[in-house]
Every structure is written in C-alpha cells, then in structure tokens.
Motif scaffolding. Structure first.
Motif, PDB file in Angstrom:
ATOM      1  N   ASP A  54       0.836  -1.200   0.000  1.00  0.00           N
ATOM      2  CA  ASP A  54       0.000   0.000   0.000  1.00  0.00           C
ATOM      3  C   ASP A  54       0.869   1.248   0.000  1.00  0.00           C
ATOM      4  O   ASP A  54       1.993   1.241   0.505  1.00  0.00           O
ATOM      5  CB  ASP A  54      -0.893   0.033   1.249  1.00  0.00           C
ATOM      6  N   ALA A  55       0.321   2.320  -0.538  1.00  0.00           N
ATOM      7  CA  ALA A  55       1.000   3.613  -0.451  1.00  0.00           C
ATOM      8  C   ALA A  55       0.815   4.187   0.941  1.00  0.00           C
ATOM      9  O   ALA A  55      -0.283   4.165   1.501  1.00  0.00           O
ATOM     10  CB  ALA A  55       0.427   4.575  -1.493  1.00  0.00           C
ATOM     11  N   LYS A  56       1.889   4.668   1.533  1.00  0.00           N
ATOM     12  CA  LYS A  56       1.862   5.320   2.837  1.00  0.00           C
ATOM     13  C   LYS A  56       2.554   6.665   2.707  1.00  0.00           C
ATOM     14  O   LYS A  56       3.765   6.722   2.490  1.00  0.00           O
ATOM     15  CB  LYS A  56       2.565   4.474   3.903  1.00  0.00           C
ATOM     16  N   GLU A  57       1.797   7.738   2.793  1.00  0.00           N
ATOM     17  CA  GLU A  57       2.387   9.059   2.614  1.00  0.00           C
ATOM     18  C   GLU A  57       3.089   9.531   3.878  1.00  0.00           C
ATOM     19  O   GLU A  57       2.609   9.312   4.990  1.00  0.00           O
ATOM     20  CB  GLU A  57       1.309  10.076   2.234  1.00  0.00           C
ATOM     21  N   ASP A  58       4.249  10.174   3.700  1.00  0.00           N
ATOM     22  CA  ASP A  58       4.921  10.799   4.828  1.00  0.00           C
ATOM     23  C   ASP A  58       4.618  12.287   4.817  1.00  0.00           C
ATOM     24  O   ASP A  58       3.682  12.740   4.154  1.00  0.00           O
ATOM     25  CB  ASP A  58       6.429  10.538   4.782  1.00  0.00           C
ATOM     26  N   ASP A  59       5.383  13.063   5.551  1.00  0.00           N
ATOM     27  CA  ASP A  59       5.113  14.500   5.656  1.00  0.00           C
ATOM     28  C   ASP A  59       5.249  15.224   4.329  1.00  0.00           C
ATOM     29  O   ASP A  59       4.688  16.303   4.138  1.00  0.00           O
ATOM     30  CB  ASP A  59       6.062  15.138   6.685  1.00  0.00           C
ATOM     31  N   SER A  60       5.986  14.637   3.385  1.00  0.00           N
ATOM     32  CA  SER A  60       6.150  15.266   2.078  1.00  0.00           C
ATOM     33  C   SER A  60       5.010  14.936   1.125  1.00  0.00           C
ATOM     34  O   SER A  60       4.959  15.442   0.013  1.00  0.00           O
ATOM     35  CB  SER A  60       7.487  14.818   1.449  1.00  0.00           C
ATOM     36  N   GLY A  61       4.095  14.063   1.566  1.00  0.00           N
ATOM     37  CA  GLY A  61       2.969  13.681   0.725  1.00  0.00           C
ATOM     38  C   GLY A  61       3.291  12.575  -0.262  1.00  0.00           C
ATOM     39  O   GLY A  61       2.518  12.304  -1.168  1.00  0.00           O
ATOM     40  N   GLN A  62       4.434  11.918  -0.088  1.00  0.00           N
ATOM     41  CA  GLN A  62       4.853  10.848  -0.985  1.00  0.00           C
ATOM     42  C   GLN A  62       5.212   9.610  -0.184  1.00  0.00           C
ATOM     43  O   GLN A  62       5.689   9.704   0.952  1.00  0.00           O
ATOM     44  CB  GLN A  62       6.067  11.301  -1.812  1.00  0.00           C
ATOM     45  N   ASP A  63       4.978   8.445  -0.765  1.00  0.00           N
ATOM     46  CA  ASP A  63       5.361   7.218  -0.089  1.00  0.00           C
ATOM     47  C   ASP A  63       6.876   7.208   0.115  1.00  0.00           C
ATOM     48  O   ASP A  63       7.645   7.458  -0.829  1.00  0.00           O
ATOM     49  CB  ASP A  63       4.951   6.006  -0.931  1.00  0.00           C
ATOM     50  N   PRO A  64       7.351   6.931   1.336  1.00  0.00           N
ATOM     51  CA  PRO A  64       8.798   7.010   1.606  1.00  0.00           C
ATOM     52  C   PRO A  64       9.623   6.020   0.803  1.00  0.00           C
ATOM     53  O   PRO A  64      10.787   6.294   0.488  1.00  0.00           O
ATOM     54  CB  PRO A  64       8.892   6.752   3.109  1.00  0.00           C
ATOM     55  N   TYR A  65       9.052   4.856   0.444  1.00  0.00           N
ATOM     56  CA  TYR A  65       9.794   3.901  -0.365  1.00  0.00           C
ATOM     57  C   TYR A  65       9.980   4.422  -1.790  1.00  0.00           C
ATOM     58  O   TYR A  65      11.069   4.334  -2.362  1.00  0.00           O
ATOM     59  CB  TYR A  65       9.073   2.546  -0.379  1.00  0.00           C
ATOM     60  N   VAL A  66       8.919   4.962  -2.367  1.00  0.00           N
ATOM     61  CA  VAL A  66       9.013   5.532  -3.712  1.00  0.00           C
ATOM     62  C   VAL A  66      10.006   6.689  -3.728  1.00  0.00           C
ATOM     63  O   VAL A  66      10.828   6.831  -4.643  1.00  0.00           O
ATOM     64  CB  VAL A  66       7.630   6.001  -4.194  1.00  0.00           C
ATOM     65  N   GLN A  67       9.927   7.513  -2.704  1.00  0.00           N
ATOM     66  CA  GLN A  67      10.813   8.671  -2.611  1.00  0.00           C
ATOM     67  C   GLN A  67      12.278   8.248  -2.499  1.00  0.00           C
ATOM     68  O   GLN A  67      13.145   8.771  -3.209  1.00  0.00           O
ATOM     69  CB  GLN A  67      10.420   9.521  -1.406  1.00  0.00           C
ATOM     70  N   GLU A  68      12.568   7.294  -1.633  1.00  0.00           N
ATOM     71  CA  GLU A  68      13.942   6.862  -1.424  1.00  0.00           C
ATOM     72  C   GLU A  68      14.503   6.168  -2.654  1.00  0.00           C
ATOM     73  O   GLU A  68      15.649   6.425  -3.070  1.00  0.00           O
ATOM     74  CB  GLU A  68      14.019   5.920  -0.221  1.00  0.00           C
ATOM     75  N   LEU A  69      13.722   5.305  -3.268  1.00  0.00           N
ATOM     76  CA  LEU A  69      14.203   4.598  -4.456  1.00  0.00           C
ATOM     77  C   LEU A  69      14.444   5.564  -5.612  1.00  0.00           C
ATOM     78  O   LEU A  69      15.350   5.361  -6.422  1.00  0.00           O
ATOM     79  CB  LEU A  69      13.199   3.511  -4.863  1.00  0.00           C
ATOM     80  N   GLY A  70      13.625   6.619  -5.668  1.00  0.00           N
ATOM     81  CA  GLY A  70      13.822   7.629  -6.703  1.00  0.00           C
ATOM     82  C   GLY A  70      15.176   8.307  -6.595  1.00  0.00           C
ATOM     83  O   GLY A  70      15.773   8.692  -7.609  1.00  0.00           O
ATOM     84  N   LEU A  71      15.670   8.453  -5.374  1.00  0.00           N
ATOM     85  CA  LEU A  71      16.984   9.063  -5.173  1.00  0.00           C
ATOM     86  C   LEU A  71      18.094   8.201  -5.769  1.00  0.00           C
ATOM     87  O   LEU A  71      19.190   8.702  -6.058  1.00  0.00           O
ATOM     88  CB  LEU A  71      17.248   9.274  -3.677  1.00  0.00           C
ATOM     89  N   TYR A  72      17.827   6.920  -5.950  1.00  0.00           N
ATOM     90  CA  TYR A  72      18.801   5.996  -6.535  1.00  0.00           C
ATOM     91  C   TYR A  72      18.546   5.776  -8.031  1.00  0.00           C
ATOM     92  O   TYR A  72      19.134   4.888  -8.645  1.00  0.00           O
ATOM     93  CB  TYR A  72      18.755   4.649  -5.818  1.00  0.00           C
ATOM     94  N   GLY A  73      17.644   6.569  -8.595  1.00  0.00           N
ATOM     95  CA  GLY A  73      17.350   6.459 -10.017  1.00  0.00           C
ATOM     96  C   GLY A  73      16.445   5.302 -10.382  1.00  0.00           C
ATOM     97  O   GLY A  73      16.401   4.892 -11.551  1.00  0.00           O
ATOM     98  N   LEU A  74      15.710   4.781  -9.408  1.00  0.00           N
ATOM     99  CA  LEU A  74      14.813   3.655  -9.661  1.00  0.00           C
ATOM    100  C   LEU A  74      13.376   4.146  -9.787  1.00  0.00           C
ATOM    101  O   LEU A  74      12.897   4.912  -8.958  1.00  0.00           O
ATOM    102  CB  LEU A  74      14.922   2.631  -8.530  1.00  0.00           C
ATOM    103  N   GLU A  75      12.692   3.711 -10.827  1.00  0.00           N
ATOM    104  CA  GLU A  75      11.295   4.088 -11.059  1.00  0.00           C
ATOM    105  C   GLU A  75      10.386   3.083 -10.341  1.00  0.00           C
ATOM    106  O   GLU A  75      10.128   1.983 -10.832  1.00  0.00           O
ATOM    107  CB  GLU A  75      10.991   4.092 -12.560  1.00  0.00           C
ATOM    108  N   ALA A  76       9.914   3.463  -9.160  1.00  0.00           N
ATOM    109  CA  ALA A  76       9.134   2.547  -8.327  1.00  0.00           C
ATOM    110  C   ALA A  76       7.641   2.764  -8.504  1.00  0.00           C
ATOM    111  O   ALA A  76       7.167   3.901  -8.565  1.00  0.00           O
ATOM    112  CB  ALA A  76       9.509   2.721  -6.864  1.00  0.00           C
TER     113      ALA A  76
END
Length: 238
Positions: free
Chosen positions: A8-30
């Motif tokens: 499931d999507a779980k939004e953090d304070d930035s309004g984005q799922d933390p897993y999607v956000q973190e993987l994006g920093l590594y160039g991964l399209e989650a």
C-alpha cells in the motif's frame, strides 16, 4: 530501472510514499500495487483490555494495522477522551514495543512511547522482549486479497512491461499475487529480480522455488534502496 513494490501507499510528511521517494533518489522508477486488504477482528475484546492497563505489563504492536485497531476501538467506543486523560499515561508507564519504524511512527501519534523499532523484524524483537514480560496475544486483523490485484497488475504490465525487479513485503502478498505475475511475465519471468523486505518473506519465496536476489537488512526505505541497487547491478547479489 523499473521496480514494482507490492504494498500500500503510505504518505509521509512530504505527501509521498517514503519507499518511492527513497528509491527515486537511486534512479529507480518505483510503482506501488497493493496486494492485501485487512479485516479487523476481536475489537470488543481489544477495547476491554485497553481499558485495564493494570492487568498487563505492556503492549506489543506488530504492525501498523495493530495501531489502527487500537484507534478504531478508541473511536467506536468513545474512549478517546479517557485515553487522553488517563489510559495513555498508564500504558506509557509500562513497556510499549513496536516492530519497525512505520509502526513506531503511528504509535507515537496515539501518544505512546514505543521501543524496539530498531530490532529490524519480529524475530529479533521477540528475542529482545521475551525474557522481560509474559505475553498474551490477541489477533485483531486478518489479511485477505486486495480486490484490485489482478486489474492493477494487468494495467502496470500493459503500460510499462515486465519490471526489472519485484519486492514482496509479506508471505501473504506473495501468495495472492504470484500467479498473476507469472502469467503476465510469460517467458520473461525468470529475468525478474525478486527481493524480500525481510527473512520471513525470503523463506516464503524460497519455498516457492524462487531465487531471492536480495533481502533488505531492515524493513526501511533506506535498507531496501541499498539492497535493490546492489541486486540490480550485473552479476550482483546481496
């Protein structure tokens, strides 16, 4: 690279799922696809126990759903006020244990001070607490297949094709999605890197005869991102 996260999507304070956000920093399209739904059980019994902290040595929250069950009890039985005035303080005078950072965050939002989130998984937390308090467990929810699994997976595959990696977040998630993934992936199924969020899910994948490219060291976005990055490198494992 494209990675599929079966959660499931779980939004953090930035309004984005933390897993999607973190993987994006590594160039991964989650992409997230929920594979589980939950039915709450035994809420009257849980509500009664919450009203009598004097009968217990503490609380153990095994997942975010367990915290949601407590919130439901407080709201349905009009106990929010008494919780804030007295019950919360009484429970905080005892030990409150949590499995994982996500659960710890939700526990803090209901005013409890949790400990043990850094243990990483339920087995390690059990070792941490089993010698300290006797335990009474209560099952407050059960997992069922998410009604949109098949449609969501078909939509993903039709738009993005076969993912480079799929991360499973629970044995139940594997159970309810594997057949669809095999069918949709076809001959490309063996090319997918399978990743597990923890050792229990790894054992479930292995029992199905699937190779596990990586097991996250902890059930956190940072640990998963680190493991996935290594797993997706040519001729790499972690």
């Amino acid at each position: 690279m494209r990675v599929l996260l079966l959660k499931d999507a779980k939004e953090d304070d930035s309004g984005q799922d933390p897993y999607v956000q973190e993987l994006g920093l590594y160039g991964l399209e989650a992409t997230l696809i929920p594979v589980l739904s939950f039915e709450f059980l035994s809420l009257p019994s849980l509500s009664e126990k919450l009203s009598h902290p004097e009968g217990f040595g503490g609380l153990i929250f095994t997942s975010p759903r367990a915290v949601e069950a407590v919130k439901l009890c407080l709201e349905k039985d009009n106990k929010t006020e008494v919780w804030e005035k007295s019950l919360k303080e009484k429970w905080n005078a005892k030990s409150v244990y949590v499995v994982g950072n996500a659960t710890a965050s939700l526990v803090s939002k209901i005013g409890l001070d949790g400990e043990g989130e850094n243990c990483g998984n339920a087995a390690q937390l059990a070792e941490y607490i089993c010698s300290r308090i006797p335990m009474e467990s209560i099952n407050v929810y059960q997992t069922i297949p998410h009604p949109g699994i098949q449609g969501s997976l078909e939509n993903y595959y039709s738009k993005k094709g076969v993912p480079d990696s799929i991360t499973f977040f629970s044995p139940s998630g594997l159970k309810y999605s594997l057949e669809y993934i095999q069918e949709l992936s076809g001959d490309s199924f063996d090319q997918i890197k399978f990743v597990a969020i923890g050792p229990t899910t790894t054992r479930a994948l292995t029992a199905k005869g699937l190779p596990v490219s990586c097991t996250a060291e902890k059930p956190t976005p940072q640990a998963l991102a680190t493991g996935l990055t290594k797993a997706l490198q040519p001729q790499s494992c972690c």
